[in-house]
Design a protein around this motif. Structure first.
Motif, PDB file in Angstrom:
ATOM      1  N   LYS A 100       0.929  -5.478  17.013  1.00 52.43           N
ATOM      2  CA  LYS A 100       0.661  -6.732  16.297  1.00 52.43           C
ATOM      3  C   LYS A 100      -0.238  -6.492  15.085  1.00 52.43           C
ATOM      4  O   LYS A 100       0.003  -7.039  13.996  1.00 52.43           O
ATOM      5  CB  LYS A 100       0.015  -7.758  17.229  1.00 52.43           C
ATOM      6  N   ASP A 101      -1.273  -5.673  15.275  1.00 51.17           N
ATOM      7  CA  ASP A 101      -2.167  -5.350  14.165  1.00 51.17           C
ATOM      8  C   ASP A 101      -1.389  -4.690  13.018  1.00 51.17           C
ATOM      9  O   ASP A 101      -1.605  -4.995  11.842  1.00 51.17           O
ATOM     10  CB  ASP A 101      -3.286  -4.408  14.620  1.00 51.17           C
ATOM     11  N   ASP A 160      -2.072  -6.380   5.960  1.00 56.20           N
ATOM     12  CA  ASP A 160      -1.662  -6.414   4.554  1.00 56.20           C
ATOM     13  C   ASP A 160      -2.338  -5.307   3.747  1.00 56.20           C
ATOM     14  O   ASP A 160      -2.376  -5.351   2.516  1.00 56.20           O
ATOM     15  CB  ASP A 160      -1.963  -7.781   3.934  1.00 56.20           C
ATOM     16  N   GLU A 161      -2.894  -4.304   4.462  1.00 56.40           N
ATOM     17  CA  GLU A 161      -3.494  -3.162   3.781  1.00 56.40           C
ATOM     18  C   GLU A 161      -2.412  -2.391   3.018  1.00 56.40           C
ATOM     19  O   GLU A 161      -1.296  -2.206   3.512  1.00 56.40           O
ATOM     20  CB  GLU A 161      -4.170  -2.233   4.795  1.00 56.40           C
ATOM     21  N   GLU A 162      -2.742  -1.919   1.824  1.00 60.55           N
ATOM     22  CA  GLU A 162      -1.768  -1.210   1.001  1.00 60.55           C
ATOM     23  C   GLU A 162      -1.268   0.063   1.690  1.00 60.55           C
ATOM     24  O   GLU A 162      -0.081   0.400   1.599  1.00 60.55           O
ATOM     25  CB  GLU A 162      -2.381  -0.862  -0.355  1.00 60.55           C
ATOM     26  N   MET A 167      -3.954   3.840  12.058  1.00 57.18           N
ATOM     27  CA  MET A 167      -3.894   2.798  13.078  1.00 57.18           C
ATOM     28  C   MET A 167      -5.272   2.316  13.490  1.00 57.18           C
ATOM     29  O   MET A 167      -5.536   1.115  13.584  1.00 57.18           O
ATOM     30  CB  MET A 167      -3.143   3.340  14.310  1.00 57.18           C
ATOM     31  N   LEU A 168      -6.182   3.246  13.721  1.00 54.03           N
ATOM     32  CA  LEU A 168      -7.503   2.847  14.208  1.00 54.03           C
ATOM     33  C   LEU A 168      -8.371   2.217  13.127  1.00 54.03           C
ATOM     34  O   LEU A 168      -9.395   1.612  13.436  1.00 54.03           O
ATOM     35  CB  LEU A 168      -8.228   4.038  14.844  1.00 54.03           C
ATOM     36  N   GLU A 169      -7.942   2.339  11.870  1.00 48.88           N
ATOM     37  CA  GLU A 169      -8.673   1.685  10.790  1.00 48.88           C
ATOM     38  C   GLU A 169      -8.389   0.190  10.724  1.00 48.88           C
ATOM     39  O   GLU A 169      -9.139  -0.564  10.100  1.00 48.88           O
ATOM     40  CB  GLU A 169      -8.331   2.332   9.442  1.00 48.88           C
ATOM     41  N   GLY A 191     -13.308  -3.876  19.630  1.00 55.35           N
ATOM     42  CA  GLY A 191     -12.984  -4.100  21.039  1.00 55.35           C
ATOM     43  C   GLY A 191     -11.845  -3.217  21.509  1.00 55.35           C
ATOM     44  O   GLY A 191     -11.896  -2.627  22.595  1.00 55.35           O
ATOM     45  N   SER A 192     -10.802  -3.104  20.694  1.00 50.03           N
ATOM     46  CA  SER A 192      -9.671  -2.235  21.043  1.00 50.03           C
ATOM     47  C   SER A 192     -10.102  -0.778  21.108  1.00 50.03           C
ATOM     48  O   SER A 192      -9.673  -0.023  21.989  1.00 50.03           O
ATOM     49  CB  SER A 192      -8.546  -2.394  20.016  1.00 50.03           C
TER      50      SER A 192
END
Length: 337
Positions: free
Chosen positions: A134-135, A140-142, A161-163, A168-169
């Motif tokens: 979902k993230d 909308d990060e370039e 991905m982790l950025e 919490g995740s």
């Protein structure tokens, strides 16, 4: 006790002000008081005048010489404390992300977070990856847009991905990792073992959420408490309990109080950047609000003599700490400038 319907009516600002006066709270300027009630709210401010109430507090009668100005000062202190802590938690969060990404990617490849064999609980793994999906979809990060255009994988590598995932995740991912050399190394990099580290991560997520939602923090009893490490690598706290007024009961742990949270943040910052200025900023804040009772924050007698609260700290790496004998480690843990 049987529950009853809630029947208290909403009061106008004028009626709220009069209620405070009737309960013996000194109001020096009515127009300023109305402004505070309008812009902050009666209920939010009540958490800051609560310490001023006589016992039993359920009667809502203020002690002599209680005034709204002092309650507002306490509110301002708490607001500044939350801002200060939020900024430091960001530094810790970024450092944790960096360490996890680097360590696990070099051992298990760029997509380690998508490998179920590395994790303990499949249900948690699937739920976390659904959150990742979902993230990734919502971002909308370039750099995410470019990845979607150019690559066929369903999810990007961990350093992307982790950025875009929440703290919490990140905390859940670390906790769900199977025990391993890499998991121990990540925790040791911050001066504690993996069990303590995952507890501290969970606690920091909770504190970050309290700050983000503008909750009262200064004298809060934390509902999610960080564990007390038994053998931290670097100087931490010698005093972790308070005497119980009931001598038949065990001492009271300090790890649900703001003092412990502040100590934990200092400890982690010492491993990230030994030249950090968090303590100086905190001391400046306390100096700005000299009427703040630090005991209400959980500060015990003699806290200023704790190594971690002194001006400087000695911080060593896990590698060299492991080389030291147990006897020398004990001596080292007592050292301070």
């Amino acid at each position: 006790m049987a529950k009853v319907p809630y029947t208290k009516p909403a009061l106008s600002y004028t009626d709220q002000l009069q209620r405070l006066k009737d309960r013996n709270l000194t109001i020096e300027n009515d127009s300023k008081a109305i402004h505070l009630l309008e812009k902050i709210s009666y209920y939010r401010l009540s958490g800051y005048w609560y310490p001023m109430l006589k016992i039993p507090k359920s009667n809502h009668i203020f002690k002599e010489n209680s005034n709204l100005k002092n309650a507002f000062k306490l509110y301002c202190f708490d607001r500044e404390l939350r801002k200060l802590i939020s900024g430091e938690l960001e530094k810790i969060e970024v450092a944790v992300r960096a360490r996890m990404i680097y360590t696990l990617s070099h051992t298990h490849g760029p997509f380690w977070f998508d490998d179920s064999t590395l994790f303990q609980n499949n249900w948690t793994f699937n739920k976390t990856n659904a959150r990742f999906t979902k993230d990734f979809s919502d971002s909308d990060e370039e750099f995410i847009k470019n990845f979607k255009l150019n690559y066929s994988e369903n999810l990007p590598p961990s350093w992307m991905m982790l950025e875009i995932t929440s703290f919490g995740s990140l905390s859940i991912v670390f906790k769900n990792l199977k025990p391993s050399r890499e998991k121990r190394f990540i925790a040791n990099s911050f001066g504690v073992n993996e069990t303590t580290f995952q507890s501290w991560l969970h606690s920091m997520v909770y504190i970050r959420n309290v700050c983000a939602h503008h909750g009262r923090l200064w004298n809060r009893n934390m509902s999610i408490t960080p564990s007390i490490p038994t053998s931290p690598i670097n100087p931490f706290l010698n005093i972790t309990t308070l005497p119980n007024h009931d001598v038949t009961q065990p001492p009271i742990d300090l790890n649900n109080r703001t003092y412990y949270i502040l100590s934990m943040i200092i400890y982690l910052l010492n491993t990230i950047n030994p030249n950090h200025t968090f303590k100086e900023k905190l001391f400046d804040l306390l100096k700005k609000y000299p009427t703040i009772d630090v005991k209400a924050m959980g500060f015990p007698e003699g806290w200023e003599n704790e190594n971690i609260w002194k001006w400087k700290n000695i911080v060593i790496s896990q590698k060299w700490y492991n080389i030291l004998s147990k006897k020398i480690r004990k001596k080292f843990n007592k050292l301070h400038f």
